[in-house]
Design an enzyme around this catalytic site. Structure first.
Site, short mmCIF file in Angstrom:
data_model
loop_
_atom_site.label_atom_id
_atom_site.label_comp_id
_atom_site.label_asym_id
_atom_site.label_seq_id
_atom_site.Cartn_x
_atom_site.Cartn_y
_atom_site.Cartn_z
N GLU A 1 -1.39 -1.05 -5.91
CA GLU A 1 -2.59 -0.39 -6.39
C GLU A 1 -2.25 0.37 -7.64
OE1 GLU A 1 -5.70 1.49 -3.26
OE2 GLU A 1 -3.57 1.62 -2.85
N ASP B 1 -3.35 1.13 7.01
CA ASP B 1 -2.54 0.82 5.82
C ASP B 1 -2.20 -0.67 5.73
OD1 ASP B 1 -2.54 3.51 5.21
OD2 ASP B 1 -0.71 3.91 6.35
N CYS C 1 -12.99 -10.09 7.11
CA CYS C 1 -14.28 -10.69 6.73
C CYS C 1 -14.84 -10.13 5.43
CB CYS C 1 -15.30 -10.51 7.86
SG CYS C 1 -15.87 -8.81 8.03
N CYS D 1 -13.56 -3.01 12.40
CA CYS D 1 -14.66 -3.63 11.66
C CYS D 1 -15.86 -3.87 12.58
CB CYS D 1 -14.20 -4.94 11.04
SG CYS D 1 -15.49 -5.77 10.11
N ASP E 1 0.86 -1.18 0.00
CA ASP E 1 0.00 0.00 0.00
C ASP E 1 0.90 1.23 0.00
OD1 ASP E 1 -2.64 1.38 0.44
OD2 ASP E 1 -1.58 2.04 2.25
N CYS F 1 -16.83 -7.95 12.32
CA CYS F 1 -16.09 -9.08 12.89
C CYS F 1 -15.13 -8.70 14.01
CB CYS F 1 -15.35 -9.84 11.79
SG CYS F 1 -13.85 -8.99 11.22
N CYS G 1 -12.77 -4.74 4.92
CA CYS G 1 -12.15 -5.45 6.04
C CYS G 1 -11.35 -6.63 5.49
CB CYS G 1 -13.21 -5.95 7.03
SG CYS G 1 -12.52 -6.98 8.32
ZN LIG Z 1 -14.45 -7.64 9.38
#
Ligand SMILES: [Zn+2]
Length: 363
Positions: free
Chosen positions: A264, A346, A320, A336, A179, A339, A317
């Protein structure tokens, strides 16, 4: 600088292997003669120049009926078509005579392949298998192609064409997602962060100051103007050197440690808030970073892959897959709600880049 070298080795195939090599040679001759006739016909009848791509797709069709062609190294047949195509190009340019049919009676014959390699102290030839060889000197560099040949005295050889401009690194399993950002230059899915060198920022501030001064000096002819201009140029040079040194070290480390590197596609990040000059310098750094990785990737046999620029690497996330639409630029930790995953922003993005990259390549 490209450095191409040849290596020729005597090989010792057994009777079975000799039969396959000879069969490959005759299949290549068959392909050469067949396509030479076809090219000639198409050209005379329709004025059509059958190129390599067209011949290649015709060959695929022919293989369905002439199934013996599928029993030999397919790259050898492709190379035959390429050679035929080259010979025609040379002919049309007036560099050589019209290509001739190959005779079965020719005692010396050969075929070219792109998949022959040296492995475990033997030479591996597709469809033929592992063959003993007398190693006069070790190959250094990357094998581009190889020619299997038979001499008039029934001796067999393999000649490798090797690119010695760089040495390929041995294949490894490890892969990484990276990243890129303004604060932390690179954050990897190995949970490692790399900051752009501090002097870059220090010099950037000084550069700005000098440029402001310069813009206030009206006379270009003045001694002070020239002095300032020189100072600015020197500073630019210093910044470039520091930046390039940093990028060289980082790219080499990533290339050495990973078989595939996922990044990216740039330009999407919210960089607009940042000061113009700093942004320009770092933007330039990002572009150069990617370019450097790609160049080194080719040199050392590594893969660099950029994921779709619209993939939400920050807001997803990594645990999940939950999409957190309201993640702000100031949120340094990704929390998150689905989860309970709590991870550095990052780091989360770099893991997403890795998984998305692998997914887009392997499906
Ligand atoms: Zn999650």
């Amino acid at each position: 600088m490209k450095k191409i070298k040849g290596y020729k080795y005597r090989i010792y195939p057994n009777l079975e292997q000799i039969a396959i090599i000879n069969k490959t040679i005759s299949c290549c001759r068959y392909t050469w003669n067949g396509f030479l006739a076809l090219k000639e016909f198409r050209y005379k009848e329709f004025g059509e120049k059958l190129n390599y791509t067209k011949m290649s797709s015709i060959l695929t069709q022919i293989k369905k009926t002439d199934t013996f062609l599928t029993e030999v190294d397919s790259t050898a047949l492709q190379q035959t078509l390429k050679q035929l195509d080259n010979t025609f190009t040379m002919f049309f340019k007036g560099h050589c005579k019209f290509p001739r049919f190959k005779s079965k009676k020719n005692p010396r014959d050969s075929y070219k392949s792109t998949t022959i390699k040296i492995k475990d102290g033997k030479i591996y030839i597709p469809k033929v298998g592992f063959v003993e060889y007398s190693n006069s000197r070790d190959i250094k560099g990357r094998v581009l192609s190889a020619v299997v040949s038979k001499s008039a005295t029934n001796k067999y050889y393999v000649s490798f064409t090797v690119d010695e401009s760089s040495e390929q690194l041995p294949r490894i399993e490890k892969e990484v997602g990276v990243d890129l950002g303004l604060k932390i230059f690179a954050f990897t899915s190995d949970n490692e962060k790399y900051f752009a060198p501090k002097p870059l920022w220090k010099y950037t501030a000084r550069l700005k100051k000098l440029q402001r001064k310069l813009s206030k000096k009206p006379s270009r002819a003045s001694k002070n103007y020239e002095k300032l201009r020189l100072q600015i140029a020197t500073l630019h040079e210093r910044i470039t050197n520091i930046r390039n040194d940093f990028l060289h070290k980082l790219t080499t480390k990533l290339i050495r440690e990973n078989q595939s590197i996922y990044l990216e596609d740039l330009n999407v990040k919210g960089m607009s808030k940042n000061k113009k000059l700093a942004k320009a310098i770092l933007d330039c750094g990002f572009g150069y970073f990617v370019q450097m990785l790609k160049t080194k990737g080719i040199m050392y046999g590594r893969t660099i892959h950029q994921i779709d620029r619209w993939f939400p690497s920050s807001k997803t996330c990594s645990c999940c897959g939950y999409y957190k639409a309201d993640l702000k630029l100031t949120d340094r930790v990704f929390e998150c709600p689905s989860c309970d995953n709590s991870v550095d922003r990052d780091y989360n993005a770099s893991i997403n880049i890795l998984t998305e990259g692998i997914k887009s390549i392997r499906g």
